[in-house]
Enzyme design. Structure first.
Site, PDB file in Angstrom:
ATOM      1  N   CYS A  39       0.840  -1.197   0.000  1.00 30.22           N
ATOM      2  CA  CYS A  39       0.000   0.000   0.000  1.00 30.22           C
ATOM      3  C   CYS A  39       0.874   1.245   0.000  1.00 30.22           C
ATOM      4  CB  CYS A  39      -0.904  -0.017   1.232  1.00 30.22           C
ATOM      5  SG  CYS A  39      -1.968   1.438   1.396  1.00 30.22           S
ATOM      6  N   SER A  41       0.498   3.838   1.591  1.00 34.63           N
ATOM      7  CA  SER A  41       0.687   4.348   2.953  1.00 34.63           C
ATOM      8  C   SER A  41       1.985   3.831   3.560  1.00 34.63           C
ATOM      9  CB  SER A  41      -0.507   3.949   3.830  1.00 34.63           C
ATOM     10  OG  SER A  41      -1.700   4.496   3.341  1.00 34.63           O
ATOM     11  N   HIS A  44       4.986   5.963   2.482  1.00 33.65           N
ATOM     12  CA  HIS A  44       5.204   7.228   3.195  1.00 33.65           C
ATOM     13  C   HIS A  44       6.212   7.049   4.328  1.00 33.65           C
ATOM     14  CE1 HIS A  44       2.251   9.711   1.165  1.00 33.65           C
ATOM     15  NE2 HIS A  44       1.326   8.783   1.336  1.00 33.65           N
ATOM     16  N   HIS A  60       0.261  -3.588   6.201  1.00 31.03           N
ATOM     17  CA  HIS A  60      -0.965  -3.483   6.986  1.00 31.03           C
ATOM     18  C   HIS A  60      -2.196  -3.962   6.214  1.00 31.03           C
ATOM     19  CE1 HIS A  60      -0.647   0.288   4.683  1.00 31.03           C
ATOM     20  NE2 HIS A  60      -1.967   0.189   4.608  1.00 31.03           N
ATOM     21  N   CYS A 164      -7.232  -3.106   3.587  1.00 35.50           N
ATOM     22  CA  CYS A 164      -6.987  -1.662   3.509  1.00 35.50           C
ATOM     23  C   CYS A 164      -7.631  -1.046   2.273  1.00 35.50           C
ATOM     24  CB  CYS A 164      -5.488  -1.356   3.544  1.00 35.50           C
ATOM     25  SG  CYS A 164      -5.133   0.418   3.408  1.00 35.50           S
TER      26      CYS A 164
END
Length: 362
Positions: A39, A41, A44, A60, A164
């Protein structure tokens, strides 16, 4: 011991190493990970744009099989197939008891200071758990409220996406927006989250579903998943095109990238009374706003973390949607890789040319 992908220094990729897990505490679940989606995310943190305690194991968006449970666990049992969720909920705070479980800060789902760490290196040095899960590992040790049992007919690689991308994208349509049949939906960004939102908008009966993305390949994927119209998000007149297609602007402008320009496009494309919904993790210095005329026109702006999900209820329903042929997860998966290939998988993500890559464990 289990193999895991470990972030030690942002910007330098992940290192594969052996890690050890503690025995499950009373409300914890030990899971053999079977699949984990990559992902944006995670990126980041890996690239250092968001801070996190290090070393840590990212990941995640996962599915697996329960190996062992703590003495007080009531929701799952060994042998259950489960999907994990980063928005672990306590069940009794203000947010949980008012039905906003995705906003729970989950203090009760973390180990207290002074407790033994969940994850360590072979020499006992602690490893931080990222987003309550740390799923880029052959095992996960998580709170029981961070996973839910699913139908065993569900393939693990597709189940992982529910943790997610689909929970965020589809949850936004079903929970945060409560899209009414016939309403017009714009989705800016056709990665995993955006494609899931487009697919869910079709399921919800949206009238026009407009997909905006700079890449023609992703716009083509959006059409497969339910987009009725597509627009090049970088076109100078993108907002004008969207307003023309929708006959005056969209009811819902969903930003699924995490960039200033895409958020601004979502806002600029709204009709009177429309709502812009920001899903992407924006750079920390970004601000999204409404002008005076927007406010006079009743336009609204909101965030929707993890699609404002009700995870224990939503997940079995999403699985059912897939098994009945309503939810198209097959199209979202672009590639399946091993854990050893995880850095190459994130490089593919940086290039931005494909949808979801999934790490598959033996």
């Amino acid at each position: 011991m289990a193999k895991a992908a470990i972030l030690e220094t942002p910007g330098e990729g992940l290192r594969i190493a052996d890690v050890a897990y503690s025995d499950p505490a009373p409300h914890e679940v030990l899971i053999d990970t079977k699949a984990c989606g990559l992902c944006h995310s995670d990126l980041h943190f890996i690239d250092g744009h968001y801070p996190h305690a290090l070393p840590a194991i990212p990941g995640h968006e996962a599915a697996g099989i329960v190996r062992a449970v703590g003495s007080e666990v009531k929701t799952v049992k060994p042998g259950d197939h489960v999907v994990s969720c980063l928005s672990a909920f306590c069940g009794h705070c203000e947010f949980c008891v008012t039905g906003r479980m995705a906003l729970c800060l989950g203090a009760d789902t973390r180990r207290a200071k002074g407790d033994a760490p969940r994850i360590t290196f072979a020499d006992g040095a602690p490893i931080a758990q990222m987003l309550n899960l740390s799923a880029l590992s052959e095992q996960m040790l998580i709170h029981e409220h961070a996973c839910v049992a699913i139908d065993k007919d569900m393939p693990f690689d597709r189940a992982a996406l529910l943790g997610c991308a689909v929970t965020t994208g589809a949850g936004t349509i079903f929970n945060a927006c409560k899209v009414t049949p016939g309403e017009t939906v714009l989705v800016v960004g056709c990665g995993g989250v955006g494609l899931a939102a487009i697919n869910a908008a079709r399921i919800a009966g949206a009238g026009k579903i407009i997909a905006a993305d700079p890449l023609a390949e992703k716009r083509d994927l959006a059409k497969v998943l339910g987009a009725t119209h597509t627009v090049d998000a970088l076109a100078d007149d993108a907002a004008k095109q969207i307003i023309a297609i929708s006959g005056g602007g969209v009811d819902w402008g969903i930003e699924a990238v995490g960039r200033q320009a895409s958020a601004d496009l979502a806002v600029a494309s709204l009709k009177r009374g429309g709502t812009a919904v920001i899903l992407g993790m924006m750079p920390l210095d970004c601000k999204v706003g409404l002008g005076a005329m927007d406010l006079l026109g009743g336009k609204k702006l909101m965030g929707a973390i993890m699609g404002m999900n009700h995870f224990p209820v939503d997940l079995p329903r999403l699985v059912d949607f897939y098994l009945r042929g309503l939810l198209d997860l097959d199209t979202i998966i672009a590639d399946r890789i091993s854990l050893d290939q995880v850095n190459e998988g994130f490089n593919t993500m940086r290039a931005g040319t494909s949808a979801r890559t999934v790490v598959v464990f033996d």
